[in-house]
Every structure is written in C-alpha cells, then in structure tokens.
Motif scaffolding. Structure first.
Motif, PDB file in Angstrom:
ATOM      1  N   THR A  50      -0.904  15.786  -2.239  1.00  0.00           N
ATOM      2  CA  THR A  50      -1.575  15.585  -3.520  1.00  0.00           C
ATOM      3  C   THR A  50      -0.858  14.496  -4.315  1.00  0.00           C
ATOM      4  OG1 THR A  50      -0.213  17.248  -4.613  1.00  0.00           O
ATOM      5  CG2 THR A  50      -2.266  18.013  -3.585  1.00  0.00           C
ATOM      6  N   ASN A  51      -1.482  14.105  -5.394  1.00  0.00           N
ATOM      7  CA  ASN A  51      -0.894  13.089  -6.268  1.00  0.00           C
ATOM      8  C   ASN A  51      -0.019  13.735  -7.342  1.00  0.00           C
ATOM      9  OD1 ASN A  51      -0.522  10.367  -6.720  1.00  0.00           O
ATOM     10  ND2 ASN A  51      -2.063  10.296  -8.328  1.00  0.00           N
ATOM     11  N   PHE A  52       0.366  14.968  -7.109  1.00  0.00           N
ATOM     12  CA  PHE A  52       1.216  15.688  -8.061  1.00  0.00           C
ATOM     13  C   PHE A  52       2.115  16.642  -7.280  1.00  0.00           C
ATOM     14  CE2 PHE A  52      -2.857  17.815  -7.579  1.00  0.00           C
ATOM     15  CZ  PHE A  52      -2.479  19.100  -7.208  1.00  0.00           C
ATOM     16  N   PRO A  53       3.276  16.969  -7.831  1.00  0.00           N
ATOM     17  CA  PRO A  53       4.124  17.964  -7.174  1.00  0.00           C
ATOM     18  C   PRO A  53       3.555  19.359  -7.392  1.00  0.00           C
ATOM     19  CG  PRO A  53       5.141  17.203  -9.206  1.00  0.00           C
ATOM     20  CD  PRO A  53       3.890  16.395  -9.020  1.00  0.00           C
ATOM     21  N   GLN A  67       2.464  13.639 -12.583  1.00  0.00           N
ATOM     22  CA  GLN A  67       1.816  12.839 -11.547  1.00  0.00           C
ATOM     23  C   GLN A  67       2.870  12.173 -10.664  1.00  0.00           C
ATOM     24  OE1 GLN A  67      -1.736  12.553 -11.068  1.00  0.00           O
ATOM     25  NE2 GLN A  67      -1.400  14.403 -12.275  1.00  0.00           N
ATOM     26  N   ARG A  68       2.497  11.853  -9.443  1.00  0.00           N
ATOM     27  CA  ARG A  68       3.393  11.287  -8.440  1.00  0.00           C
ATOM     28  C   ARG A  68       4.045   9.979  -8.908  1.00  0.00           C
ATOM     29  NH1 ARG A  68       4.328  11.676  -3.196  1.00  0.00           N
ATOM     30  NH2 ARG A  68       2.795  13.329  -2.944  1.00  0.00           N
ATOM     31  N   GLY A  69       3.272   9.043  -9.375  1.00  0.00           N
ATOM     32  CA  GLY A  69       3.788   7.728  -9.739  1.00  0.00           C
ATOM     33  C   GLY A  69       3.938   6.838  -8.515  1.00  0.00           C
ATOM     34  N   ALA A  70       4.040   5.552  -8.748  1.00  0.00           N
ATOM     35  CA  ALA A  70       4.069   4.566  -7.659  1.00  0.00           C
ATOM     36  C   ALA A  70       5.276   4.725  -6.743  1.00  0.00           C
ATOM     37  CB  ALA A  70       4.044   3.153  -8.246  1.00  0.00           C
ATOM     38  N   ASP A  71       6.398   5.181  -7.267  1.00  0.00           N
ATOM     39  CA  ASP A  71       7.615   5.302  -6.452  1.00  0.00           C
ATOM     40  C   ASP A  71       7.973   6.751  -6.126  1.00  0.00           C
ATOM     41  OD1 ASP A  71       8.395   6.122  -8.929  1.00  0.00           O
ATOM     42  OD2 ASP A  71      10.008   4.670  -9.162  1.00  0.00           O
ATOM     43  N   ASN A  72       7.020   7.659  -6.282  1.00  0.00           N
ATOM     44  CA  ASN A  72       7.198   9.092  -5.987  1.00  0.00           C
ATOM     45  C   ASN A  72       8.209   9.774  -6.909  1.00  0.00           C
ATOM     46  OD1 ASN A  72       5.406   9.035  -3.658  1.00  0.00           O
ATOM     47  ND2 ASN A  72       7.031   7.828  -2.702  1.00  0.00           N
ATOM     48  N   MET A  73       8.473   9.177  -8.061  1.00  0.00           N
ATOM     49  CA  MET A  73       9.435   9.729  -9.012  1.00  0.00           C
ATOM     50  C   MET A  73       8.798  10.041 -10.357  1.00  0.00           C
ATOM     51  SD  MET A  73      12.894   7.670  -8.129  1.00  0.00           S
ATOM     52  CE  MET A  73      13.931   8.951  -8.810  1.00  0.00           C
ATOM     53  N   ASN A  99      18.868  12.568  -7.083  1.00  0.00           N
ATOM     54  CA  ASN A  99      17.719  11.780  -6.633  1.00  0.00           C
ATOM     55  C   ASN A  99      16.449  12.619  -6.484  1.00  0.00           C
ATOM     56  OD1 ASN A  99      16.453   9.376  -5.871  1.00  0.00           O
ATOM     57  ND2 ASN A  99      16.919   9.674  -3.716  1.00  0.00           N
ATOM     58  N   TRP A 100      16.177  13.479  -7.442  1.00  0.00           N
ATOM     59  CA  TRP A 100      14.998  14.349  -7.404  1.00  0.00           C
ATOM     60  C   TRP A 100      13.739  13.499  -7.362  1.00  0.00           C
ATOM     61  CZ3 TRP A 100      15.356  19.618  -7.139  1.00  0.00           C
ATOM     62  CH2 TRP A 100      14.144  20.324  -7.237  1.00  0.00           C
ATOM     63  N   HIS A 101      12.870  13.724  -6.397  1.00  0.00           N
ATOM     64  CA  HIS A 101      11.618  12.981  -6.271  1.00  0.00           C
ATOM     65  C   HIS A 101      10.718  13.664  -5.257  1.00  0.00           C
ATOM     66  CE1 HIS A 101      14.047  11.466  -2.942  1.00  0.00           C
ATOM     67  NE2 HIS A 101      12.918  11.203  -2.332  1.00  0.00           N
ATOM     68  N   LEU A 102       9.479  13.261  -5.243  1.00  0.00           N
ATOM     69  CA  LEU A 102       8.524  13.719  -4.230  1.00  0.00           C
ATOM     70  C   LEU A 102       8.740  12.948  -2.939  1.00  0.00           C
ATOM     71  CD1 LEU A 102       5.173  13.851  -6.221  1.00  0.00           C
ATOM     72  CD2 LEU A 102       6.291  15.772  -5.085  1.00  0.00           C
ATOM     73  N   ALA A 103       8.443  13.589  -1.824  1.00  0.00           N
ATOM     74  CA  ALA A 103       8.401  12.859  -0.559  1.00  0.00           C
ATOM     75  C   ALA A 103       7.213  11.896  -0.626  1.00  0.00           C
ATOM     76  CB  ALA A 103       8.222  13.838   0.591  1.00  0.00           C
TER      77      ALA A 103
END
Length: 181
Positions: A50-53, A67-73, A99-103
């Motif tokens: 999805t476009n969100f965590p 929302q995910r954002g362009a860099d997954n952060m 470095n918390w972020h989405l895959a």
C-alpha cells in the motif's frame, strides 16, 4: 555503507560462509521458518504493498493518515522520523529504531505465498541489489529489522525467537538460498 554495518554484515555472513552447501531441501525447509517471521505483522506492516504503513497486530492503516512518500520515509509534511526516533519511546507506545522507514514497494509481500515472497526477496532488481550475504546481513544485523524482537508496548513478537530466526536465515542462505515452490 558505514563501517559498523560492514562489520555487522561480516559477522552475520561468517557463520555460514565457511559451511556453505548446496542442499535445496534444507534451504527450502529453513525458508519455511524464515517465512513465518516475514509474514508476521512485525514485518508485514512495513513490507506493505500500500501507499501507507500499517500498524498493530490487526495491520490497520497507520493513524494520522501517514503516506509512504517518494523515499519511503513519509510525505514531506510528516516524515517517519518526526515521531519514530532511534529507539522506542519511554512508554513504548511509539516504536523506534535507527533509520525508521517503509520497505520499498518492490519489497512489499502482502498476500504472497512463502515461495512468491522468497523469489521476490532474492530478486536483485527488487531487493536493492542484495546478494545472499547482504540479505543475511540485513535480516540478522540491521537495527530496524532487529527491532521486531524489541517492539515495545504490547506488540506481539514474531513467531520465532530472534536467535532461531537468525539461524534459519543463515541455514537458508548457507544451503543455497533456494525458494519453496
């Protein structure tokens, strides 16, 4: 890659680099154990398609409409690190790790079978150009991945212990990084 992560990657690789074998059955069996963890909410919430965590054991969309954002952060107006610091909050309610972020979306595996997930995991075009050694390092030494066993709050732990997961990842890769059908 910073020096500390290189040392952690080397330490993660050494246990199976010296005993590497080509045993498809053992490798596939080990990935079955690995898959149990990768298909748990601790991993799937960030390895989403999805476009969100997602969050929680029920994997609901992240509160605050993140929302995910362009860099997954996260989107520029609310980046992940605005709330998620390098460690869990003192009360355990806000999880944190470096470095918390989405895959990336290419590494989303919601709804995939263990075999499909494995094939995506070893696909260098999808996984950030990681070979087996780099995958082992990521899954056994990356602080964000290791957070899954120290999630704070009342979050459910993955179905394998951290040590058993690390062992299964090393057995999977050390026996050829084969994928289930």
């Amino acid at each position: 890659m910073n020096t500390v992560f290189r040392l952690l990657a080397l330490a993660a690789w050494l246990p199976f680099a010296t005993s590497a074998a080509d045993d498809p059955a053992a490798s596939r069996q080990a990935f079955g154990e690995v898959a149990k963890v990768l298909q748990s909410p601790r991993c799937l919430n960030c390895h989403t398609v999805t476009n969100f965590p997602r969050q929680g054991d029920d994997r609901h969309p992240h509160a605050q409409l993140i929302q995910r954002g362009a860099d997954n952060m996260g989107a520029p107006t609310l980046m992940c690190f605005a709330c998620h610091q390098a460690a869990n909050s003192a009360d355990g309610l806000v999880p944190g790790a470096p470095n918390w972020h989405l895959a990336p979306l290419s590494m989303g595996w919601e709804g995939l079978s263990a075999g499909q997930m494995c094939r995506k995991l070893v696909d260098k075009q999808a996984n950030g150009n990681r070979d087996a050694a780099a995958l082992v390092a990521h899954m056994t030494a990356d602080p964000l991945v290791q957070w899954a066993w120290h999630p704070g709050g009342n979050r459910t732990l993955p179905p394998l212990s951290q040590a058993d997961f690390h062992d299964a990842v090393r057995r999977w890769a050390g026996n050829g990084a084969y994928c289930p059908k």
